[in-house]
Design an enzyme around this catalytic site. Structure first.
Site, short mmCIF file in Angstrom:
data_model
loop_
_atom_site.label_atom_id
_atom_site.label_comp_id
_atom_site.label_asym_id
_atom_site.label_seq_id
_atom_site.Cartn_x
_atom_site.Cartn_y
_atom_site.Cartn_z
N ARG A 1 0.84 -1.21 0.00
CA ARG A 1 0.00 0.00 0.00
C ARG A 1 0.88 1.27 0.00
NH1 ARG A 1 -2.94 -3.69 -0.54
NH2 ARG A 1 -5.06 -3.98 0.21
N SER B 1 -10.67 -0.85 3.53
CA SER B 1 -9.89 -0.91 4.79
C SER B 1 -9.46 0.50 5.15
CB SER B 1 -8.64 -1.76 4.60
OG SER B 1 -8.98 -3.09 4.30
N GLU C 1 -4.75 3.75 5.90
CA GLU C 1 -4.49 3.49 4.48
C GLU C 1 -5.19 4.57 3.66
OE1 GLU C 1 -6.81 1.23 1.51
OE2 GLU C 1 -5.56 -0.39 2.27
P1 FAD Z 1 -8.85 8.38 -5.01
O1 FAD Z 1 -9.48 7.90 -3.76
O2 FAD Z 1 -9.54 9.40 -5.84
O3 FAD Z 1 -7.37 8.91 -4.68
C1 FAD Z 1 -6.52 8.12 -3.85
C2 FAD Z 1 -5.15 8.79 -3.79
O4 FAD Z 1 -4.52 8.74 -5.07
C3 FAD Z 1 -5.21 10.27 -3.42
O5 FAD Z 1 -4.04 10.62 -2.70
C4 FAD Z 1 -5.21 10.97 -4.78
O6 FAD Z 1 -4.64 12.27 -4.69
C5 FAD Z 1 -4.31 10.05 -5.60
N1 FAD Z 1 -4.67 9.99 -7.02
C6 FAD Z 1 -5.82 9.49 -7.57
N2 FAD Z 1 -5.76 9.53 -8.92
C7 FAD Z 1 -4.52 10.04 -9.24
C8 FAD Z 1 -3.86 10.33 -10.47
N3 FAD Z 1 -4.41 10.06 -11.65
N4 FAD Z 1 -2.60 10.85 -10.41
C9 FAD Z 1 -2.01 11.12 -9.21
N5 FAD Z 1 -2.60 10.88 -8.00
C10 FAD Z 1 -3.84 10.33 -8.03
N6 FAD Z 1 -7.69 -0.88 -2.23
C11 FAD Z 1 -6.85 -1.97 -2.36
O7 FAD Z 1 -5.64 -1.80 -2.54
N7 FAD Z 1 -7.32 -3.25 -2.30
C12 FAD Z 1 -8.64 -3.52 -2.09
O8 FAD Z 1 -9.02 -4.69 -2.03
C13 FAD Z 1 -9.54 -2.42 -1.95
N8 FAD Z 1 -10.86 -2.64 -1.73
C14 FAD Z 1 -11.72 -1.57 -1.56
C15 FAD Z 1 -13.06 -1.82 -1.31
C16 FAD Z 1 -13.95 -0.76 -1.16
C17 FAD Z 1 -15.41 -1.04 -0.89
C18 FAD Z 1 -13.49 0.58 -1.25
C19 FAD Z 1 -14.44 1.74 -1.13
C20 FAD Z 1 -12.14 0.83 -1.48
C21 FAD Z 1 -11.25 -0.24 -1.63
N9 FAD Z 1 -9.87 -0.04 -1.86
C22 FAD Z 1 -9.01 -1.11 -2.02
C23 FAD Z 1 -9.32 1.34 -1.86
C24 FAD Z 1 -9.42 2.09 -3.20
O9 FAD Z 1 -10.45 1.54 -4.01
C25 FAD Z 1 -8.13 2.03 -3.97
O10 FAD Z 1 -7.09 2.60 -3.21
C26 FAD Z 1 -8.24 2.76 -5.33
O11 FAD Z 1 -7.03 2.60 -6.05
C27 FAD Z 1 -8.48 4.24 -5.18
O12 FAD Z 1 -8.78 4.74 -6.50
P2 FAD Z 1 -9.50 6.14 -6.68
O13 FAD Z 1 -9.48 6.45 -8.14
O14 FAD Z 1 -10.80 6.13 -5.98
O15 FAD Z 1 -8.50 7.13 -5.91
N1 EPU Z 2 -2.80 -12.44 4.25
C1 EPU Z 2 -1.80 -13.15 3.63
N2 EPU Z 2 -2.02 -14.42 3.20
C2 EPU Z 2 -3.24 -15.03 3.38
C3 EPU Z 2 -4.28 -14.30 4.04
C4 EPU Z 2 -4.03 -13.01 4.46
O1 EPU Z 2 -0.73 -12.60 3.43
O2 EPU Z 2 -3.40 -16.17 2.97
C5 EPU Z 2 -2.55 -11.05 4.64
C6 EPU Z 2 -3.35 -10.13 3.72
O3 EPU Z 2 -2.52 -9.70 2.65
C7 EPU Z 2 -3.79 -8.98 4.60
C8 EPU Z 2 -3.69 -9.53 6.01
O4 EPU Z 2 -3.00 -10.80 5.95
O5 EPU Z 2 -2.93 -7.85 4.44
C9 EPU Z 2 -5.05 -9.75 6.59
O6 EPU Z 2 -5.77 -10.51 5.63
P1 EPU Z 2 -7.38 -10.58 5.67
O7 EPU Z 2 -7.80 -11.64 4.74
O8 EPU Z 2 -7.83 -10.53 7.08
O9 EPU Z 2 -7.80 -9.25 4.93
P2 EPU Z 2 -8.11 -7.82 5.48
O10 EPU Z 2 -7.01 -7.35 6.32
O11 EPU Z 2 -9.47 -7.77 5.97
C10 EPU Z 2 -6.91 -7.13 3.26
C11 EPU Z 2 -6.79 -5.82 2.49
C12 EPU Z 2 -8.04 -5.62 1.63
C13 EPU Z 2 -8.12 -6.77 0.63
C14 EPU Z 2 -8.18 -8.08 1.45
C15 EPU Z 2 -8.18 -9.30 0.55
C16 EPU Z 2 -5.41 -4.36 3.83
C17 EPU Z 2 -5.34 -3.14 4.71
N3 EPU Z 2 -6.65 -4.71 3.40
O12 EPU Z 2 -8.09 -7.04 4.06
O13 EPU Z 2 -7.89 -4.40 0.93
O14 EPU Z 2 -9.27 -6.66 -0.17
O15 EPU Z 2 -7.03 -8.20 2.32
O16 EPU Z 2 -6.90 -9.52 0.06
O17 EPU Z 2 -4.41 -4.99 3.53
C18 EPU Z 2 -8.38 -2.06 1.05
O18 EPU Z 2 -7.12 -1.93 0.95
O19 EPU Z 2 -9.19 -1.10 1.14
C19 EPU Z 2 -8.90 -3.44 1.10
C20 EPU Z 2 -10.16 -3.72 1.29
#
Ligand code: FAD
Ligand code: EPU
Length: 357
Positions: free
Chosen positions: A166, A248, A344
Site C-alpha cells: 500500500r 480498509s 491506508e
Molecule cells: P482516489 O481515492 O480518488 O485517490 C486516492 C489517492 O490517489 C489520493 O491521494 C489521490 O490524490 C491520488 N490519485 C488518484 N488519482 C490520481 C492520479 N491520476 N494521479 C495522481 N494521483 C492520483 N484498495 C486496495 O488496494 N485493495 C482492495 O481490495 C480495496 N478494496 C476496496 C473496497 C472498497 C469497498 C473501497 C471503497 C475501497 C477499496 N480499496 C481497495 C481502496 C481504493 O479503491 C483504492 O485505493 C483505489 O485505487 C483508489 O482509486 P480512486 O481512483 O478512488 O483514488
Molecule cells: N494475508 C496473507 N495471506 C493469506 C491471508 C491473508 O498474506 O493467505 C494477509 C493479507 O494480505 C492482509 C492480512 O494478511 O494484508 C489480513 O488478511 P485478511 O484476509 O484478514 O484481509 P483484510 O485485512 O481484511 C486485506 C486488504 C483488503 C483486501 C483483502 C483481501 C489491507 C489493509 N486490506 O483485508 O484491501 O481486499 O485483504 O486480500 O491490507 C483495502 O485496501 O481497502 C482493502 C479492502
C-alpha cells in the site's frame, strides 16, 4: 470529456464515504493540455491541490480550500505481445473494476485477483492496490505521469515506482507536496499493464483457496478466480452505494520477529501472517475486534459489523466524525497492543493531508 473549472463545488458525489465537503475550485481534466491551462491560470495556479480519481480512498475531514483536479482521460490500447507478456496501455480515467472484468471476459487474464476494487486506473499505482495474493506491482509495466516542471508526460518504468505494501514513490511525493507545494504533485495520466503469457493462476491466498476448494475447482480458469473474488468481496465488504466507506481504513501492521513473539505470548489467538525476511503482518481487524469496537457507532460514523477494518458512514456522518472514530480506534489499539495503526485512506484537510499514511 470537456475541460471544466468551477468555483465552490460539492464533493459529496465524488467520494465513496459520501461525506459533504466543498472544493474552493474544482477542475475536470482530460490530459496534459488541460493541466497546463491550470498552471497558467493565476486564480488557481498557487493554491493547495488535490488530484482526485474515484474518491474511493480519501476522507475529506472538512472543506478543501484549494483546487481539486479530477482526472478523466479514457481509453484502453492493447499493445500486443512483447517479450513474453501482453501490454495494455490504460488511461487514468478508466474505472478499474470494469477494466479487470473487460480484460478477463475478452480472453486477456492476469488481473482477476484484483476484481471489484473501486476507483480509477490512474490511482492503482499510487497505493499499489492489492488483494487475494496479488498487487498491481506484479502487473505494472510503466506509469505515464505529467511532469509540471517540463509540462511533458514522463514514462516511469515499474521498477522506478518504488512499490511496496500500500505504498509507492507517488504516495510519498503526494505527502511531500503538502510542504513542497502543488507543482510537485505527480499526476498519473495512464498506466501500461503487463499480463504474463502463458497465464498462470495466483491462488495462494487462504480465503481464495478455501472458496475454490468448496466449489471443487482444483484447476481454476481466470473466470473462476474472477467469480470467486467477486463473491468473497461482496460478502465481506459494504457496497459504498449502500453504506459510505473507503474499504480498509487502516493498513495491516508489519512487525519484527521479536515483536511478533512478544505479541503471541500476550495474545495467543492474535491473527498474523509470516512475511519474507522473518517479519509478520498482524491482522488489524482482529485487534480492532479485540478492543470490542466492531459494530460501534459514534455520531453516525461506525466500525463495520462485517469487517472491523472498514469504517462506515451510517448516513449523515461528517468527515470529522469519521476521523474522530478513526482516532479512537487508533488510541484503543495502541493502548491494548502497543501498535500504532496507520491509515491506508488518504485523509484530506483544508489544504493537504491531515494524518500521514
Ligand atoms: P482516489 O481515492 O480518488 O485517490 C486516492 C489517492 O490517489 C489520493 O491521494 C489521490 O490524490 C491520488 N490519485 C488518484 N488519482 C490520481 C492520479 N491520476 N494521479 C495522481 N494521483 C492520483 N484498495 C486496495 O488496494 N485493495 C482492495 O481490495 C480495496 N478494496 C476496496 C473496497 C472498497 C469497498 C473501497 C471503497 C475501497 C477499496 N480499496 C481497495 C481502496 C481504493 O479503491 C483504492 O485505493 C483505489 O485505487 C483508489 O482509486 P480512486 O481512483 O478512488 O483514488
Ligand atoms: N494475508 C496473507 N495471506 C493469506 C491471508 C491473508 O498474506 O493467505 C494477509 C493479507 O494480505 C492482509 C492480512 O494478511 O494484508 C489480513 O488478511 P485478511 O484476509 O484478514 O484481509 P483484510 O485485512 O481484511 C486485506 C486488504 C483488503 C483486501 C483483502 C483481501 C489491507 C489493509 N486490506 O483485508 O484491501 O481486499 O485483504 O486480500 O491490507 C483495502 O485496501 O481497502 C482493502 C479492502
Amino acid at each position: 470529456m470537456p475541460f471544466i473549472l468551477q468555483e465552490r463545488v460539492s464533493l459529496k458525489s465524488f467520494n465513496t464515504f459520501g461525506v459533504e465537503a466543498q472544493a474552493r475550485w474544482f477542475a475536470q481534466v482530460a490530459g496534459a493540455a488541460d493541466l497546463q491551462r491550470l498552471l497558467d491560470d493565476s486564480r488557481v495556479r498557487d493554491l493547495p491541490r488535490l488530484i482526485l480519481g474515484g474518491g474511493s480512498n480519501v476522507l475529506f475531514a472538512g472543506d478543501f480550500n484549494g483546487l481539486v483536479v479530477r482526472i478523466c482521460p479514457r481509453g484502453i490500447d492493447d499493445l500486443g505481445q512483447i517479450d513474453g507478456a501482453r501490454l495494455i496501455r490504460v488511461a487514468a480515467g478508466e474505472p478499474w473494476a470494469e477494466l479487470v472484468e473487460h480484460l478477463v471476459r475478452s480472453g486477456r487474464p492476469g488481473l482477476e485477483n484484483l476484481a471489484l476494487i473501486p476507483g480509477l486506473t490512474g490511482a492503482a499505482p499510487i497505493q499499489n492496490i492489492g488483494a487475494y495474493g496479488l498487487e498491481v506491482a506484479e502487473r505494472l509495466h510503466a506509469v505515464h505521469a505529467w511532469d509540471p516542471v517540463s509540462g511533458m508526460v514522463q514514462d516511469i518504468p515499474a521498477d522506478q515506482c518504488d512499490l511496496g505494501y500500500r505504498d509507492s514513490r507517488f504516495k510519498r511525493q503526494i505527502r511531500a507536496a503538502t510542504v513542497l507545494g502543488p507543482q510537485t504533485l505527480p499526476v498519473v495520466l495512464a498506466v501500461t499493464l503487463r499480463l504474463p503469457q502463458p497465464w498462470r493462476p495466483v491462488t495462494g491466498y487462504a480465503e481464495l483457496e478455501r472458496e475454490l476448494a468448496a466449489r471443487a475447482c482444483p484447476r481454476p480458469a481466470a473466470a473462476d478466480i474472477f467469480d470467486v473474488v467477486c463473491s468473497l468481496r461482496r460478502r465481506k465488504l459494504p457496497d459504498p452505494a449502500q453504506l459510505g466507506n473507503a474499504g480498509s481504513f487502516f493498513k495491516n501492521p508489519v512487525v519484527s520477529r521479536e515483536q511478533h513473539a512478544s505479541l503471541i505470548e500476550r495474545f495467543p489467538s492474535i491473527v498474523s501472517y509470516p512475511l519474507a525476511g522473518g517479519r509478520y503482518k498482524i491482522g488489524a481487524a482482529w485487534m480492532i475486534e479485540a478492543c470490542e469496537l466492531r459494530g460501534v457507532t459514534r455520531a453516525r460514523a461506525g466500525v463495520y459489523e462485517g469487517q472491523a477494518l472498514v469504517l462506515v458512514n451510517r448516513g449523515g456522518s461528517t468527515g470529522a466524525d469519521i476521523l474522530d472514530l478513526a482516532c479512537e480506534v487508533q488510541e484503543r489499539v495502541q493502548m491494548r497492543f502497543g501498535i500504532q495503526l496507520e491509515p491506508e485512506v488518504q485523509i484530506i484537510g483544508d489544504s493537504g493531508r491531515l494524518l500521514s499514511s
